[in-house]
Design a protein around this motif. Sequence first.
Motif, PDB file in Angstrom:
ATOM      1  N   TYR A 115       0.839  -1.206   0.000  1.00  0.00           N
ATOM      2  CA  TYR A 115       0.000   0.000   0.000  1.00  0.00           C
ATOM      3  C   TYR A 115       0.876   1.258   0.000  1.00  0.00           C
ATOM      4  O   TYR A 115       0.703   2.159  -0.834  1.00  0.00           O
ATOM      5  N   GLU A 119       1.700   4.295  -2.839  1.00  0.00           N
ATOM      6  CA  GLU A 119       1.570   5.730  -2.592  1.00  0.00           C
ATOM      7  C   GLU A 119       2.904   6.450  -2.780  1.00  0.00           C
ATOM      8  O   GLU A 119       2.946   7.597  -3.229  1.00  0.00           O
ATOM      9  N   THR A 135      -0.902   3.250   7.784  1.00  0.00           N
ATOM     10  CA  THR A 135      -2.298   2.937   7.492  1.00  0.00           C
ATOM     11  C   THR A 135      -3.035   2.762   8.809  1.00  0.00           C
ATOM     12  O   THR A 135      -2.569   2.057   9.711  1.00  0.00           O
ATOM     13  N   GLY A 264      -2.935   6.728   5.398  1.00  0.00           N
ATOM     14  CA  GLY A 264      -3.967   6.069   4.612  1.00  0.00           C
ATOM     15  C   GLY A 264      -4.791   5.109   5.450  1.00  0.00           C
ATOM     16  O   GLY A 264      -4.700   5.084   6.680  1.00  0.00           O
ATOM     17  N   GLY A 265      -5.575   4.296   4.783  1.00  0.00           N
ATOM     18  CA  GLY A 265      -6.453   3.365   5.477  1.00  0.00           C
ATOM     19  C   GLY A 265      -7.786   3.999   5.817  1.00  0.00           C
ATOM     20  O   GLY A 265      -8.000   5.199   5.624  1.00  0.00           O
ATOM     21  N   ALA A 268      -8.062   7.268   7.865  1.00  0.00           N
ATOM     22  CA  ALA A 268      -7.741   8.523   7.197  1.00  0.00           C
ATOM     23  C   ALA A 268      -8.981   9.176   6.594  1.00  0.00           C
ATOM     24  O   ALA A 268      -8.981  10.376   6.301  1.00  0.00           O
ATOM     25  N   LEU A 269     -10.051   8.393   6.414  1.00  0.00           N
ATOM     26  CA  LEU A 269     -11.289   8.943   5.872  1.00  0.00           C
ATOM     27  C   LEU A 269     -11.949   9.906   6.844  1.00  0.00           C
ATOM     28  O   LEU A 269     -12.861  10.647   6.472  1.00  0.00           O
ATOM     29  N   THR A 298      -2.748  12.898   3.217  1.00  0.00           N
ATOM     30  CA  THR A 298      -3.542  11.672   3.157  1.00  0.00           C
ATOM     31  C   THR A 298      -3.280  10.954   1.835  1.00  0.00           C
ATOM     32  O   THR A 298      -2.866  11.557   0.848  1.00  0.00           O
ATOM     33  N   ALA A 299      -3.522   9.659   1.831  1.00  0.00           N
ATOM     34  CA  ALA A 299      -3.254   8.821   0.660  1.00  0.00           C
ATOM     35  C   ALA A 299      -4.067   9.294  -0.540  1.00  0.00           C
ATOM     36  O   ALA A 299      -5.210   9.753  -0.413  1.00  0.00           O
ATOM     37  N   HIS A 301      -4.587   7.283  -3.447  1.00  0.00           N
ATOM     38  CA  HIS A 301      -5.349   6.204  -4.080  1.00  0.00           C
ATOM     39  C   HIS A 301      -6.218   5.429  -3.099  1.00  0.00           C
ATOM     40  O   HIS A 301      -7.240   4.878  -3.481  1.00  0.00           O
ATOM     41  N   ASN A 302      -5.811   5.345  -1.866  1.00  0.00           N
ATOM     42  CA  ASN A 302      -6.507   4.647  -0.788  1.00  0.00           C
ATOM     43  C   ASN A 302      -6.982   3.253  -1.213  1.00  0.00           C
ATOM     44  O   ASN A 302      -6.239   2.292  -1.093  1.00  0.00           O
ATOM     45  N   ASP A 303      -8.199   3.099  -1.753  1.00  0.00           N
ATOM     46  CA  ASP A 303      -8.711   1.767  -2.070  1.00  0.00           C
ATOM     47  C   ASP A 303      -7.845   1.014  -3.081  1.00  0.00           C
ATOM     48  O   ASP A 303      -7.751  -0.217  -3.027  1.00  0.00           O
TER      49      ASP A 303
END
Length: 320
Positions: A115, A119, A135, A264-265, A268-269, A298-299, A301-303
């Motif tokens: 992951y 990134e 993450t 990320g992860g 992070a949302l 923050t990431a 691409h994330n997903d």
Amino acid sequence: MNVTIGVDVGGTNIVCGATDEAGKVLRKLKRPTEAHAGHEAVLGRIAEMVAQIREELGAGIRVTSVGVGIPGLVDPRAGVSKFAGNLKWRDIPVADLLGDRIGLPVFIDNDVRMYIYGEAVAGAGRGYEHVLGITIGTGIAAAIVNGGELYYGHKALAGEIGHVRMDGVEEECACGLSGCLETVASASGLVRQAKKALREGRASLLNKWFPGEALERLTAADLSKAMDAGDALAADIIVRAGKLNGRALAAAASVLSPDVIVVGGGGALAGERLMAPLREELYRLLLPDFREGLKVVTAEHNDDAGIIGSSLYAAHRNGD
């Protein structure tokens, strides 16, 4: 045109995707993992997904290699999953077994490293020389990418920041220790604290939103919504998690001196609800020379970061 395929293996789902050399996702599939069926069944499902993607890409596109991100302890050089608790895998030679099935070189590594690698080379860390990534999800883990190369440490164990013990944290961790960062600052840790506080009678909007047995449906996203609605309990839990993550990252940054920290992860949302206290605590604890120029982002691409990282990692290992 040559492409590589990246696979992100989770306890619930497998995501498989083909990317070009820049990390652009060309095709993507998602299937349930069904880990209870055993590793042979899971590897068979991955092989089927790889075959389907190769067919969809068409004859004019050549797949050169496959990268696989696996949770838990991994020996990336030997291609062996040493231990993956949620998959119930131990000492599984994934690279050899899957390579035999699909007839392509297979390279594996830890899913969080994949992951963060994605990134670092094709996401929010692109263009930076020294990337520290974290993450925040069911647990918390980190990875380091220096000059485009992953740092592994002794026994390839580098990055387990979620098991750094924090002052003032007493909760027992599934790892056998107590006071680990991830017990209170991961997405699952946030939910666990909220449920405990509500059962102990803490006033909160969440009591109205999730009465009685409905409390089991509470998620970290619900805590963010409650915080936005002015709920003090949700704010206390999220802000504390941000500060604790910032504190752990300050220690890591003082040792590693990154240019950028990528967060990320699922956690992070929460966005600035968590990121603002994280940055504040991080910068407060760093010496000025470490703090100067350090970006915290923050990431991107994330997903998709897991499949992008696994794919580009395979290309790198294969010399493409």
